[in-house]
Design a protein around this motif. Structure first.
Motif, PDB file in Angstrom:
ATOM      1  N   ALA A  76      -7.364 -23.659  -3.204  1.00 21.54           N
ATOM      2  CA  ALA A  76      -8.548 -24.228  -2.545  1.00 21.54           C
ATOM      3  C   ALA A  76      -9.738 -23.293  -2.744  1.00 21.54           C
ATOM      4  O   ALA A  76      -9.611 -22.078  -2.612  1.00 21.54           O
ATOM      5  CB  ALA A  76      -8.280 -24.439  -1.060  1.00 21.54           C
ATOM      6  N   GLU A  77     -10.885 -23.892  -3.043  1.00 22.53           N
ATOM      7  CA  GLU A  77     -12.113 -23.121  -3.235  1.00 22.53           C
ATOM      8  C   GLU A  77     -13.164 -23.644  -2.251  1.00 22.53           C
ATOM      9  O   GLU A  77     -13.462 -24.834  -2.225  1.00 22.53           O
ATOM     10  CB  GLU A  77     -12.613 -23.255  -4.671  1.00 22.53           C
ATOM     11  CG  GLU A  77     -11.609 -22.744  -5.699  1.00 22.53           C
ATOM     12  CD  GLU A  77     -12.108 -22.912  -7.119  1.00 22.53           C
ATOM     13  OE1 GLU A  77     -13.187 -23.520  -7.311  1.00 22.53           O
ATOM     14  OE2 GLU A  77     -11.420 -22.447  -8.041  1.00 22.53           O
ATOM     15  N   TYR A  78     -13.695 -22.722  -1.462  1.00 21.37           N
ATOM     16  CA  TYR A  78     -14.637 -23.091  -0.401  1.00 21.37           C
ATOM     17  C   TYR A  78     -15.977 -22.375  -0.578  1.00 21.37           C
ATOM     18  O   TYR A  78     -16.055 -21.314  -1.212  1.00 21.37           O
ATOM     19  CB  TYR A  78     -14.077 -22.696   0.965  1.00 21.37           C
ATOM     20  CG  TYR A  78     -12.995 -23.596   1.506  1.00 21.37           C
ATOM     21  CD1 TYR A  78     -13.309 -24.659   2.356  1.00 21.37           C
ATOM     22  CD2 TYR A  78     -11.661 -23.364   1.199  1.00 21.37           C
ATOM     23  CE1 TYR A  78     -12.310 -25.475   2.884  1.00 21.37           C
ATOM     24  CE2 TYR A  78     -10.650 -24.183   1.712  1.00 21.37           C
ATOM     25  CZ  TYR A  78     -10.988 -25.226   2.556  1.00 21.37           C
ATOM     26  OH  TYR A  78     -10.007 -26.033   3.078  1.00 21.37           O
ATOM     27  N   LEU A  79     -16.996 -22.954   0.030  1.00 18.32           N
ATOM     28  CA  LEU A  79     -18.277 -22.292   0.216  1.00 18.32           C
ATOM     29  C   LEU A  79     -18.380 -21.981   1.699  1.00 18.32           C
ATOM     30  O   LEU A  79     -18.521 -22.890   2.528  1.00 18.32           O
ATOM     31  CB  LEU A  79     -19.427 -23.190  -0.238  1.00 18.32           C
ATOM     32  CG  LEU A  79     -20.820 -22.549  -0.281  1.00 18.32           C
ATOM     33  CD1 LEU A  79     -20.867 -21.432  -1.322  1.00 18.32           C
ATOM     34  CD2 LEU A  79     -21.877 -23.609  -0.592  1.00 18.32           C
ATOM     35  N   ASP A  80     -18.265 -20.705   2.062  1.00 13.82           N
ATOM     36  CA  ASP A  80     -18.286 -20.277   3.461  1.00 13.82           C
ATOM     37  C   ASP A  80     -19.709 -19.979   3.921  1.00 13.82           C
ATOM     38  O   ASP A  80     -20.482 -19.355   3.186  1.00 13.82           O
ATOM     39  CB  ASP A  80     -17.441 -19.016   3.658  1.00 13.82           C
ATOM     40  CG  ASP A  80     -15.955 -19.281   3.499  1.00 13.82           C
ATOM     41  OD1 ASP A  80     -15.557 -20.466   3.579  1.00 13.82           O
ATOM     42  OD2 ASP A  80     -15.206 -18.319   3.299  1.00 13.82           O
ATOM     43  N   MET A  81     -20.001 -20.386   5.152  1.00 12.16           N
ATOM     44  CA  MET A  81     -21.314 -20.108   5.757  1.00 12.16           C
ATOM     45  C   MET A  81     -21.105 -19.490   7.139  1.00 12.16           C
ATOM     46  O   MET A  81     -21.167 -20.188   8.162  1.00 12.16           O
ATOM     47  CB  MET A  81     -22.131 -21.403   5.849  1.00 12.16           C
ATOM     48  CG  MET A  81     -22.522 -21.967   4.495  1.00 12.16           C
ATOM     49  SD  MET A  81     -23.117 -23.693   4.553  1.00 12.16           S
ATOM     50  CE  MET A  81     -21.547 -24.568   4.619  1.00 12.16           C
ATOM     51  N   PRO A  82     -20.831 -18.178   7.205  1.00 15.18           N
ATOM     52  CA  PRO A  82     -20.633 -17.523   8.499  1.00 15.18           C
ATOM     53  C   PRO A  82     -21.964 -17.125   9.137  1.00 15.18           C
ATOM     54  O   PRO A  82     -22.946 -16.863   8.442  1.00 15.18           O
ATOM     55  CB  PRO A  82     -19.825 -16.275   8.129  1.00 15.18           C
ATOM     56  CG  PRO A  82     -20.284 -15.943   6.738  1.00 15.18           C
ATOM     57  CD  PRO A  82     -20.571 -17.270   6.080  1.00 15.18           C
ATOM     58  N   VAL A  83     -21.975 -17.090  10.474  1.00 12.30           N
ATOM     59  CA  VAL A  83     -23.101 -16.540  11.233  1.00 12.30           C
ATOM     60  C   VAL A  83     -22.506 -15.519  12.195  1.00 12.30           C
ATOM     61  O   VAL A  83     -21.885 -15.877  13.189  1.00 12.30           O
ATOM     62  CB  VAL A  83     -23.871 -17.627  12.003  1.00 12.30           C
ATOM     63  CG1 VAL A  83     -25.017 -16.997  12.791  1.00 12.30           C
ATOM     64  CG2 VAL A  83     -24.407 -18.693  11.047  1.00 12.30           C
ATOM     65  N   LEU A  84     -22.701 -14.234  11.879  1.00  8.48           N
ATOM     66  CA  LEU A  84     -22.016 -13.164  12.591  1.00  8.48           C
ATOM     67  C   LEU A  84     -22.957 -12.422  13.531  1.00  8.48           C
ATOM     68  O   LEU A  84     -24.139 -12.224  13.222  1.00  8.48           O
ATOM     69  CB  LEU A  84     -21.421 -12.163  11.597  1.00  8.48           C
ATOM     70  CG  LEU A  84     -20.495 -12.730  10.526  1.00  8.48           C
ATOM     71  CD1 LEU A  84     -20.054 -11.627   9.575  1.00  8.48           C
ATOM     72  CD2 LEU A  84     -19.295 -13.419  11.157  1.00  8.48           C
ATOM     73  N   ALA A  85     -22.415 -12.005  14.654  1.00  4.25           N
ATOM     74  CA  ALA A  85     -23.092 -11.050  15.535  1.00  4.25           C
ATOM     75  C   ALA A  85     -22.448  -9.691  15.277  1.00  4.25           C
ATOM     76  O   ALA A  85     -21.225  -9.542  15.415  1.00  4.25           O
ATOM     77  CB  ALA A  85     -22.927 -11.452  16.991  1.00  4.25           C
ATOM     78  N   LYS A  86     -23.247  -8.721  14.877  1.00  6.21           N
ATOM     79  CA  LYS A  86     -22.729  -7.403  14.511  1.00  6.21           C
ATOM     80  C   LYS A  86     -23.212  -6.369  15.534  1.00  6.21           C
ATOM     81  O   LYS A  86     -24.406  -6.200  15.741  1.00  6.21           O
ATOM     82  CB  LYS A  86     -23.193  -7.018  13.107  1.00  6.21           C
ATOM     83  CG  LYS A  86     -22.681  -5.681  12.625  1.00  6.21           C
ATOM     84  CD  LYS A  86     -23.203  -5.371  11.223  1.00  6.21           C
ATOM     85  CE  LYS A  86     -22.596  -6.291  10.197  1.00  6.21           C
ATOM     86  NZ  LYS A  86     -23.012  -5.907   8.822  1.00  6.21           N
ATOM     87  N   VAL A  87     -22.263  -5.675  16.153  1.00  5.60           N
ATOM     88  CA  VAL A  87     -22.576  -4.690  17.188  1.00  5.60           C
ATOM     89  C   VAL A  87     -22.142  -3.308  16.701  1.00  5.60           C
ATOM     90  O   VAL A  87     -20.971  -3.105  16.343  1.00  5.60           O
ATOM     91  CB  VAL A  87     -21.855  -5.027  18.510  1.00  5.60           C
ATOM     92  CG1 VAL A  87     -22.182  -3.965  19.565  1.00  5.60           C
ATOM     93  CG2 VAL A  87     -22.256  -6.408  18.996  1.00  5.60           C
ATOM     94  N   TYR A  88     -23.074  -2.363  16.704  1.00  6.85           N
ATOM     95  CA  TYR A  88     -22.765  -0.990  16.310  1.00  6.85           C
ATOM     96  C   TYR A  88     -22.202  -0.232  17.507  1.00  6.85           C
ATOM     97  O   TYR A  88     -22.777  -0.231  18.589  1.00  6.85           O
ATOM     98  CB  TYR A  88     -24.019  -0.288  15.778  1.00  6.85           C
ATOM     99  CG  TYR A  88     -24.402  -0.747  14.390  1.00  6.85           C
ATOM    100  CD1 TYR A  88     -23.918  -0.093  13.264  1.00  6.85           C
ATOM    101  CD2 TYR A  88     -25.222  -1.862  14.221  1.00  6.85           C
ATOM    102  CE1 TYR A  88     -24.249  -0.533  11.991  1.00  6.85           C
ATOM    103  CE2 TYR A  88     -25.549  -2.298  12.948  1.00  6.85           C
ATOM    104  CZ  TYR A  88     -25.065  -1.628  11.839  1.00  6.85           C
ATOM    105  OH  TYR A  88     -25.383  -2.074  10.578  1.00  6.85           O
ATOM    106  N   VAL A  89     -21.058   0.403  17.281  1.00 10.12           N
ATOM    107  CA  VAL A  89     -20.367   1.124  18.358  1.00 10.12           C
ATOM    108  C   VAL A  89     -20.270   2.621  18.070  1.00 10.12           C
ATOM    109  O   VAL A  89     -19.636   3.355  18.815  1.00 10.12           O
ATOM    110  CB  VAL A  89     -18.945   0.552  18.578  1.00 10.12           C
ATOM    111  CG1 VAL A  89     -19.028  -0.869  19.076  1.00 10.12           C
ATOM    112  CG2 VAL A  89     -18.128   0.611  17.276  1.00 10.12           C
ATOM    113  N   GLY A  90     -20.894   3.089  17.031  1.00 14.17           N
ATOM    114  CA  GLY A  90     -20.881   4.501  16.671  1.00 14.17           C
ATOM    115  C   GLY A  90     -21.733   4.710  15.441  1.00 14.17           C
ATOM    116  O   GLY A  90     -22.438   3.805  14.990  1.00 14.17           O
ATOM    117  N   GLU A  91     -21.688   5.861  14.881  1.00 18.80           N
ATOM    118  CA  GLU A  91     -22.511   6.192  13.717  1.00 18.80           C
ATOM    119  C   GLU A  91     -21.985   5.474  12.489  1.00 18.80           C
ATOM    120  O   GLU A  91     -21.140   5.962  11.762  1.00 18.80           O
ATOM    121  CB  GLU A  91     -22.537   7.699  13.470  1.00 18.80           C
ATOM    122  CG  GLU A  91     -23.517   8.086  12.360  1.00 18.80           C
ATOM    123  CD  GLU A  91     -23.684   9.585  12.230  1.00 18.80           C
ATOM    124  OE1 GLU A  91     -24.155  10.033  11.180  1.00 18.80           O
ATOM    125  OE2 GLU A  91     -23.331  10.303  13.182  1.00 18.80           O
TER     126      GLU A  91
END
Length: 242
Positions: free
Chosen positions: A134-149
């Motif tokens: 199977a071949e897909y076109l993915d469209m993610p919407v991510l929330a990215k939280v920094y927890v350190g350096e």
């Protein structure tokens, strides 16, 4: 008096020097948290590529197992190894928080390997491999939280569009392939797949980053609703933010 004046002059020069340095492009205040430094940057773009270990989970796999058991055969389910690649946009929202929409090509599916239970040719040890590609076109919407350096965690929804779906069947014995065919099987599979995706990663100061994540499919890939079968994907990648 001269000593006091000298101290004041030195202090003033240090303040001016520090203020000037902060205005220079690329300045990083060592007393400022790493994630806060990153959030003060403008919207940035990046590219990412990595490896997928994809599988199916659900009623289809159990039905196949039941059928094989009744016929006296055997099979094992394996992850399909593929790759994914695409781009993303990092949008600073708050100190330590980014929103990251993306678009990427992604290979998913599963692999079944087993033996055909034919008494007449049992001595040939006939092996069968069926691969869903199977071949897909993915469209993610991510929330990215920094927890350190540089360390961060991410999570969010993902909508995927099925570009193509093929099934490859291979069978052979004694080192010879008796069957090696590929069939187009897009019909019957749901065009849009919805999943939750999440993971963790590390971003270096030069923009290079690494990550590992997991996609958990929420809706059945069977368009007819006959079987509840879901995509499951373990993935790892490298990327670069410009």
């Amino acid at each position: 008096m001269k000593k006091i004046f000298l101290l004041i002059a030195v202090a003033f020069s240090l303040i001016v020097s520090d203020a000037s340095a902060q205005k220079r492009p690329g300045y990083i205040n060592p007393e400022q948290p790493y994630n806060t430094q990153k959030q003060q940057s403008k919207v940035s773009f990046g590219i990412r590529a990595g490896v997928n270990l994809a599988d199916w989970e659900g009623e289809t796999m159990q039905s196949v197992q039941d059928l094989v058991d009744m016929s006296g055969g055997s099979f094992s389910q394996q992850m399909r190894t593929g790759f994914y690649a695409g781009g993303y946009v990092s949008i600073p929202i708050l100190p330590g928080l980014e929103i990251e929409p993306g678009l990427q090509y992604s290979q998913k599916g599963t692999v079944l390997t087993g033996k055909i239970p034919l008494e007449q040719v049992e001595f040939l040890n006939t092996n069968v491999t069926i691969t869903n590609k199977a071949e897909y076109l993915d469209m993610p919407v991510l929330a990215k939280v920094y927890v350190g350096e540089g360390f961060h965690i991410f999570a969010g929804p993902q909508v995927s569009y099925l570009l193509s779906n093929k099934v490859k069947a291979e069978a052979g014995a004694l080192g010879f392939k008796a069957l090696n065919q590929e069939f187009d099987m897009k019909s019957g599979f749901r065009e849009f797949d919805v999943a939750l995706t999440g993971g963790l990663g590390y971003k270096f100061t030069n923009g290079f980053n690494v990550s590992a994540g997991y996609d958990y499919g929420l809706n059945s890939i069977d368009d007819n609703g006959s079987f509840d079968t879901f995509n499951r994907v373990v993935k790892a990648s490298v990327g670069f933010t410009f």
